[in-house]
Enzyme design. Structure first.
Site, PDB file in Angstrom:
ATOM      1  NE  ARG A  58       1.605  -9.569  -8.954  1.00 15.09           N
ATOM      2  CZ  ARG A  58       2.393  -9.550  -7.883  1.00 15.09           C
ATOM      3  NH1 ARG A  58       2.517 -10.641  -7.131  1.00 15.09           N
ATOM      4  NH2 ARG A  58       3.061  -8.464  -7.564  1.00 15.09           N
ATOM      5  CG  ASP A  73       4.922 -14.051  -5.560  1.00  8.47           C
ATOM      6  OD1 ASP A  73       4.838 -13.933  -6.797  1.00  8.47           O
ATOM      7  OD2 ASP A  73       5.376 -13.179  -4.803  1.00  8.47           O
ATOM      8  CG  ASP A 119      10.029  -9.346  -4.358  1.00  4.73           C
ATOM      9  OD1 ASP A 119      10.234 -10.406  -4.980  1.00  4.73           O
ATOM     10  OD2 ASP A 119       8.914  -8.819  -4.234  1.00  4.73           O
ATOM     11  CG  ASN A 171       7.454  -5.595  -3.952  1.00  2.77           C
ATOM     12  OD1 ASN A 171       6.729  -4.627  -3.784  1.00  2.77           O
ATOM     13  ND2 ASN A 171       7.159  -6.792  -3.485  1.00  2.77           N
ATOM     14  CB  SER A 172       3.929  -4.612  -7.506  1.00  2.00           C
ATOM     15  OG  SER A 172       3.957  -5.815  -8.210  1.00  2.00           O
ATOM     16  CE  LYS A 204       9.541  -9.588  -8.547  1.00  2.00           C
ATOM     17  NZ  LYS A 204       8.630  -9.644  -7.409  1.00  2.00           N
ATOM     18  CG  ASP A 216       9.037 -13.409  -8.492  1.00  2.00           C
ATOM     19  OD1 ASP A 216       8.117 -13.000  -7.758  1.00  2.00           O
ATOM     20  OD2 ASP A 216      10.205 -13.537  -8.099  1.00  2.00           O
ATOM     21  CG  HIS A 253      -0.781  -6.342  -7.179  1.00  2.00           C
ATOM     22  ND1 HIS A 253      -1.401  -6.107  -5.980  1.00  2.00           N
ATOM     23  CD2 HIS A 253       0.558  -6.427  -6.892  1.00  2.00           C
ATOM     24  CE1 HIS A 253      -0.506  -6.068  -5.014  1.00  2.00           C
ATOM     25  NE2 HIS A 253       0.690  -6.253  -5.548  1.00  2.00           N
ATOM     26  CB  SER A 292       5.126 -13.725  -0.022  1.00  2.00           C
ATOM     27  OG  SER A 292       5.858 -12.547  -0.245  1.00  2.00           O
ATOM     28  N   GLY A 293       7.055 -14.114  -2.777  1.00  2.00           N
ATOM     29  CA  GLY A 293       8.415 -13.857  -3.264  1.00  2.00           C
ATOM     30  C   GLY A 293       9.090 -12.787  -2.422  1.00  2.00           C
ATOM     31  CG  LEU A 294       8.149  -8.594   0.101  1.00  2.00           C
ATOM     32  CD1 LEU A 294       9.335  -7.746  -0.309  1.00  2.00           C
ATOM     33  CD2 LEU A 294       6.936  -7.707   0.394  1.00  2.00           C
ATOM     34  CD  GLU A 309       5.231 -10.440 -10.503  1.00  2.00           C
ATOM     35  OE1 GLU A 309       4.832 -11.034  -9.469  1.00  2.00           O
ATOM     36  OE2 GLU A 309       5.951  -9.417 -10.460  1.00  2.00           O
TER      37      GLU A 309
HETATM   38  C1  SPV Z   1       4.675 -10.879  -2.849  1.00  2.00           C
HETATM   39  O1  SPV Z   1       4.165 -11.122  -1.746  1.00  2.00           O
HETATM   40  O2  SPV Z   1       5.845 -11.139  -3.091  1.00  2.00           O
HETATM   41  C2  SPV Z   1       3.870 -10.273  -3.891  1.00  2.00           C
HETATM   42  C3  SPV Z   1       2.810  -9.368  -3.538  1.00  2.00           C
HETATM   43  O3  SPV Z   1       4.172 -10.486  -5.025  1.00  2.00           O
HETATM   44  S1  SPV Z   1       3.428  -7.799  -3.641  1.00  2.00           S
HETATM   45  O4  SPV Z   1       4.512  -7.649  -2.710  1.00  2.00           O
HETATM   46  O5  SPV Z   1       2.305  -6.935  -3.337  1.00  2.00           O
HETATM   47  O6  SPV Z   1       3.885  -7.577  -4.996  1.00  2.00           O
HETATM   48 MG    MG Z   2       5.970 -11.261  -5.276  1.00  2.00          MG
END
Ligand code: SPV
Ligand code: MG
Length: 550
Positions: free
Chosen positions: A158, A84, A57, A121-122, A119, A86, A189, A45-47, A113
């Site tokens: 994504r 992930d 993130d 975080n979503s 970017k 990005d 997502h 996970s990027g986060l 994505e």
């Molecule tokens: C991540 O885990 O970094 C994701 C999922 O991209 S989210 O945090 O839901 O964007």
């Molecule tokens: Mg991410």
């Protein structure tokens, strides 16, 4: 070599008829924990990776920094790792480099994505984040697919349209374009608290390509709902980073408040568990194979818990081992002797007046039951300090350096004791008379003599003793385990729970262990009373030795 390539494993998760699951990991150890929990794949996970580095993130980590973490994760587990990725960290060209590098480090796939670099975080103002141009993103997908050399490497596209507030149609339009461009799966997502838009997407999508979801916002949805919707892969995207943050916050606060580790000890992983997760045992095994001399480091365990009867007048404020002999404490002399032979891993088991034990360069263990128990308890306290090879000895010994040297370099066997074959002196304790398989023949260089019994009896089976055990034992290899088991067994029995080293040696012999004898002829002494102390001063001071130190 992995049995199945990681990319193949990830591909089969995507194409399996079952709904499969990935767990987020953000480090080598979290990846290993995910694997041990039973997961079959990992979401890098990027986060989580950025959070564990203490940054946002928001592409604040460079892509090579991210890949360094991914590489550690790949190394730490046999599971496929899906990065992930990005936006691919730039344009199509950046993605091409990313795919090649990921393949090189063993990554199984990447998810990109359709947003713009950098970017965020979503779940942070997702609606304000501009989406990528569809054609440009399709070009990126094609470039990524064209640059992979492993046919199973997976590229997942994504779709962020729903996050950004676009209707279902736009999400479907984008997903179809990405599929046509070569994406192996679509991640749809959503930030809604219910799964409705994801389910509507899945229904309209009709399994044109495997669907991946990240049910963070709609976590209360029962998993059978996803199964029924035909979701290929469910990503639990941030549970481990959140678990570790919650755990660290709780523990840090409690340690700070109590100024102690005691409150938290039972709630945190044991050090042994950390070592296990790191694979410490494998290294020990490997050292045995590849660097036996490094591994065969000898440890010293000095049993020094007693005050010593007969020495009360001089041990009011210190244990016997701190008595001064020719200007230096016995303990300092022992340490010097060990260090002189390259034995630097020295533990001393203290008991009586443990606080007065002053020893630099040694580690002190405490036998709190020293007043009521025997030497076995002290040995049990020091058992973990023996490593694979140790010399265990009484703390009141003085000896010429060659005795220890021979014990370390000449003697072989799982157990070796040093026995003095010189005539018994008139003074000194006679608890440790040794009866051996053969007497010392000083004309021979004997290596095969074994101990039969240690006893205070002046005859045994009609024989006179062959000498006196000086209180020095070397134990190594399989002997360490046997020693541990024998100490435990003796401690369990009421009649032997307070036993000492002679009972232990006898128990070993009775079990059939070969306890080898290294004969010496004088050149040592132990300090049991004030007269011994006098002799010790003379011995250490270089005066002609007396008694058994002759
Ligand atoms: C991540 O885990 O970094 C994701 C999922 O991209 S989210 O945090 O839901 O964007
Ligand atoms: Mg991410």
């Amino acid at each position: 070599m992995r049995a199945v390539r990681a990319s193949q494993a990830l591909r089969s998760l995507l194409t399996s008829p079952e709904t499969e699951f990935l767990l987020e990991a953000h480090s080598g150890v979290s990846a290993r924990i995910a694997e041990e929990a039973g997961f079959r794949g990992i979401w890098a996970s990027g986060l989580a990776i950025s959070a564990q580095c203490g940054v946002r993130d928001h592409n604040e980590l460079s892509w090579t920094q991210v890949l360094e973490v991914v590489e550690l994760m790949v190394d730490a587990t046999s599971l496929p790792v899906l990065l992930d990725g990005d936006t691919g960290y730039g344009d199509f060209n950046n993605l091409r480099r990313l795919v090649r590098k990921l393949e090189q480090i063993g990554g199984a796939g990447v998810c990109i994505e359709d947003k713009c670099f950098p970017k965020t975080n979503s779940f942070i103002h997702g609606e304000r984040q501009p989406l990528a141009d569809v054609d440009e993103f399709c070009g990126k997908i094609k470039a990524g697919k064209d640059s992979q050399t492993d046919p199973d490497f997976c590229l997942i596209a994504r779709v962020e349209a729903l996050i950004a507030g676009w209707p279902l149609d736009e999400a479907l339009r984008r997903a179809e374009a990405y599929r046509a461009a070569g994406a192996d799966a679509i991640l749809i997502h959503s930030k809604r608290a219910d799964p409705l838009e994801v389910l509507a997407f899945a229904a309209a999508w009709k399994r044109r390509a495997p669907l991946v979801i990240v049910p963070t916002a709609y976590a209360s949805t029962p998993t059978p709902v996803f199964r029924r919707a035909g979701i290929a892969l469910v990503v639990w995207a941030n549970a481990l980073i959140r678990a570790s943050v919650a755990g660290m916050q709780r523990v840090a606060g409690r340690i700070h408040a109590s100024e102690s580790l005691l409150d938290v000890e039972s709630d945190i992983a044991k050090l042994g568990e950390i070592f296990r997760l790191q694979g410490a045992d494998e290294l020990i095994e490997a050292e045995r194979r590849y660097a036996p001399s490094a591994r065969a480091r000898t440890h010293a365990l000095i049993l020094a818990a007693t005050r010593g009867s007969g020495l009360e007048a001089v041990t009011e404020d210190r244990p016997k081992v701190m008595l001064t002999v020719a200007g230096r404490p016995l303990l300092a002399r022992l340490c010097e002797a060990f260090k002189g032979e390259g034995v630097h891993d020295i533990h001393v088991v203290a008991g009586y007046r443990a606080e007065a034990l002053d020893a630099s360069g040694v580690r002190v263990l405490e036998n709190r039951e020293h007043a009521s128990c025997g030497e076995l308890r002290s040995l049990a306290c020091g058992m973990d300090a023996l490593g694979d090879d140790a010399v265990v000895l009484y703390g009141d010994l003085l000896f010429r350096p060659y005795i220890l040297r021979d014990l370390l370099r000449v003697a072989s066997g799982d157990f070796v004791i040093v026995v003095d074959s010189a005539p018994l002196p008139a003074h000194g304790n006679r608890n440790d008379l040794a009866y051996c398989s053969a007497p010392d023949d000083r004309a021979l260089y004997q290596t095969g003599v074994e101990l039969r019994r240690v006893s205070r009896e002046s005859t045994w089976q009609g024989r006179h003793p062959d000498g006196r055990w000086i209180g020095m034992l070397r134990v190594r290899g399989p002997g360490i385990d046997l020693l541990r088991q024998t100490v435990a067994a003796l401690e369990r029995r009421e009649d032997t729970a307070r036993a000492g080293m002679p009972e232990l040696l006898n128990a070993l012999v009775e079990q059939g262990a070969a306890v080898r004898v290294l004969y010496v002829h004088g050149h040592w002494l132990d300090v049991n009373d004030l007269a011994d102390l006098e002799r010790a001063n003379a011995f250490a001071g270089g005066s002609p030795a007396e008694g058994s130190a002759a």
